[in-house]
Motif scaffolding. Structure first.
Motif, PDB file in Angstrom:
ATOM      1  N   LYS A  60      25.169  46.009  30.286  1.00  0.00           N
ATOM      2  CA  LYS A  60      23.726  46.328  29.697  1.00  0.00           C
ATOM      3  C   LYS A  60      22.739  47.067  30.544  1.00  0.00           C
ATOM      4  N   GLY A  61      23.133  47.633  31.566  1.00  0.00           N
ATOM      5  CA  GLY A  61      22.289  48.105  32.881  1.00  0.00           C
ATOM      6  C   GLY A  61      21.742  47.085  33.829  1.00  0.00           C
ATOM      7  N   GLY A  62      22.332  45.858  33.865  1.00  0.00           N
ATOM      8  CA  GLY A  62      21.701  45.147  34.835  1.00  0.00           C
ATOM      9  C   GLY A  62      21.778  45.318  36.315  1.00  0.00           C
ATOM     10  N   LEU A  63      22.851  46.048  36.510  1.00  0.00           N
ATOM     11  CA  LEU A  63      23.074  46.347  38.021  1.00  0.00           C
ATOM     12  C   LEU A  63      21.819  47.376  38.525  1.00  0.00           C
ATOM     13  N   GLU A  64      21.113  47.881  37.466  1.00  0.00           N
ATOM     14  CA  GLU A  64      20.178  48.995  37.808  1.00  0.00           C
ATOM     15  C   GLU A  64      18.890  48.342  38.342  1.00  0.00           C
ATOM     16  N   SER A  65      18.752  47.141  37.908  1.00  0.00           N
ATOM     17  CA  SER A  65      17.438  46.230  38.173  1.00  0.00           C
ATOM     18  C   SER A  65      17.640  45.240  38.945  1.00  0.00           C
ATOM     19  N   ASN A  66      18.958  44.949  39.203  1.00  0.00           N
ATOM     20  CA  ASN A  66      19.194  43.734  40.189  1.00  0.00           C
ATOM     21  C   ASN A  66      20.800  43.960  40.745  1.00  0.00           C
ATOM     22  N   PRO A  67      20.736  44.710  42.152  1.00  0.00           N
ATOM     23  CA  PRO A  67      21.859  44.717  42.694  1.00  0.00           C
ATOM     24  C   PRO A  67      22.552  43.548  43.043  1.00  0.00           C
ATOM     25  N   LEU A  68      21.987  42.528  42.997  1.00  0.00           N
ATOM     26  CA  LEU A  68      22.641  41.292  43.283  1.00  0.00           C
ATOM     27  C   LEU A  68      23.798  40.759  42.374  1.00  0.00           C
ATOM     28  N   LEU A  69      23.652  41.387  41.131  1.00  0.00           N
ATOM     29  CA  LEU A  69      24.545  41.231  40.071  1.00  0.00           C
ATOM     30  C   LEU A  69      25.970  41.568  40.556  1.00  0.00           C
ATOM     31  N   GLN A  70      26.110  42.632  41.241  1.00  0.00           N
ATOM     32  CA  GLN A  70      27.454  43.209  41.864  1.00  0.00           C
ATOM     33  C   GLN A  70      27.977  42.265  42.741  1.00  0.00           C
ATOM     34  N   VAL A  71      27.099  41.576  43.542  1.00  0.00           N
ATOM     35  CA  VAL A  71      27.700  40.733  44.639  1.00  0.00           C
ATOM     36  C   VAL A  71      28.166  39.342  43.935  1.00  0.00           C
ATOM     37  N   LYS A  72      27.482  39.164  42.749  1.00  0.00           N
ATOM     38  CA  LYS A  72      28.161  37.748  42.033  1.00  0.00           C
ATOM     39  C   LYS A  72      29.382  38.217  41.282  1.00  0.00           C
ATOM     40  N   LEU A  73      29.558  39.275  40.746  1.00  0.00           N
ATOM     41  CA  LEU A  73      30.790  39.890  40.142  1.00  0.00           C
ATOM     42  C   LEU A  73      31.849  40.096  41.378  1.00  0.00           C
ATOM     43  N   ASP A  74      31.619  40.456  42.544  1.00  0.00           N
ATOM     44  CA  ASP A  74      32.654  40.759  43.657  1.00  0.00           C
ATOM     45  C   ASP A  74      32.887  39.260  44.046  1.00  0.00           C
ATOM     46  N   ASP A  75      32.049  38.295  44.028  1.00  0.00           N
ATOM     47  CA  ASP A  75      32.394  36.978  44.555  1.00  0.00           C
ATOM     48  C   ASP A  75      33.355  36.310  43.507  1.00  0.00           C
ATOM     49  N   LEU A  76      33.115  36.355  42.340  1.00  0.00           N
ATOM     50  CA  LEU A  76      34.004  35.932  41.245  1.00  0.00           C
ATOM     51  C   LEU A  76      35.361  36.626  41.177  1.00  0.00           C
ATOM     52  N   ALA A  77      35.330  37.966  41.621  1.00  0.00           N
ATOM     53  CA  ALA A  77      36.614  38.795  41.543  1.00  0.00           C
ATOM     54  C   ALA A  77      37.376  38.153  42.969  1.00  0.00           C
ATOM     55  N   ALA A  78      36.796  37.934  43.971  1.00  0.00           N
ATOM     56  CA  ALA A  78      37.553  37.497  45.131  1.00  0.00           C
ATOM     57  C   ALA A  78      37.878  35.992  44.865  1.00  0.00           C
ATOM     58  N   GLN A  79      37.427  35.312  44.080  1.00  0.00           N
ATOM     59  CA  GLN A  79      37.700  33.969  43.840  1.00  0.00           C
ATOM     60  C   GLN A  79      38.976  33.846  42.895  1.00  0.00           C
ATOM     61  N   THR A  80      39.068  34.806  42.157  1.00  0.00           N
ATOM     62  CA  THR A  80      40.150  34.821  41.084  1.00  0.00           C
ATOM     63  C   THR A  80      41.550  35.262  41.480  1.00  0.00           C
TER      64      THR A  80
END
Length: 211
Positions: A188-208
């Motif tokens: 929905k465009g959240g990465l444009e307003s909050n780069p931290l969202l990508q960090v959250k996604l990456d952290d969960l990907a690393a834990q999966t």
């Protein structure tokens, strides 16, 4: 309609008209002028009240820079005195932030609920709603936070709401639901307003674990 053929006839007709209706016309003019001045007076009162509220609110905002000021008390006093002013909701935001900084989460939630109820625009209501959900998340009141976010909000807040829901799921230990919510926020465009969202996604990907 009667048509007058001479100026004399017209003059006599006008005199007769004012002789018959002069009092009511004069009264109408007086009432009309009274209404005009009354409306101007009302408008001036509204302008004066708005200016006073603006000045008082600026004092509340200025007090946040003073370590010795009781910002929460000043905000509450402002709200009590200017409850019908559009500044009251902004003062509630100031009070809520001060309460959070003072670790008074119950007070912050109360102020944001008041702001949510009294907000005059969808934008202010959305701000109050998302901030309230964050406070409820900090209180670990997860069900209440999720219910708060289920309120109708402008489309421009869809990404922020999805990310907040991800934070709630993550706090509950539901990583899969959190990842889904974060991805929805990104879509929905959240990465444009909050780069931290990508960090959250990456952290969960690393834990999966890999399949």
């Amino acid at each position: 309609m009667e048509i007058y053929s001479t100026e004399e006839q017209q003059e006599e007709a006008i005199k007769g008209f004012f002789k018959e209706h002069g009092v009511s016309i004069a009264l109408g003019i007086v009432i009309g002028l009274g209404g005009l001045y009354g409306w101007k007076s009302y408008n001036q009162h509204q302008i004066t009240a708005a200016e006073e509220a603006s000045d008082a609110f600026n004092k509340v905002v200025d007090s946040t820079a003073d370590e010795n000021a009781d910002v929460l008390a000043q905000s509450e006093a402002f709200i009590a005195s200017h409850e019908d002013s559009s500044y009251a909701v902004l003062a509630a935001f100031v009070a809520a932030k001060e309460a959070v900084d003072s670790e008074k989460l119950d007070v912050a939630a109360t102020k944001l609920q008041w702001a949510q109820t009294h907000a005059s625009t969808n934008e202010l209501k959305a701000i109050a709603t998302t901030r309230l959900a964050r406070v409820q998340l900090a209180q670990q009141n997860f069900d209440a936070a999720m219910a708060t976010l289920n309120a109708p909000l402008p489309a421009s807040y869809e990404a922020a709401v999805a990310e907040l829901k991800g934070d709630i799921y993550l706090a509950k230990g539901d990583k899969e639901q959190a990842r889904t919510a974060y991805q929805s926020a990104a879509d929905k465009g959240g990465l444009e307003s909050n780069p931290l969202l990508q960090v959250k996604l990456d952290d969960l990907a690393a834990q999966t674990p890999a399949a």
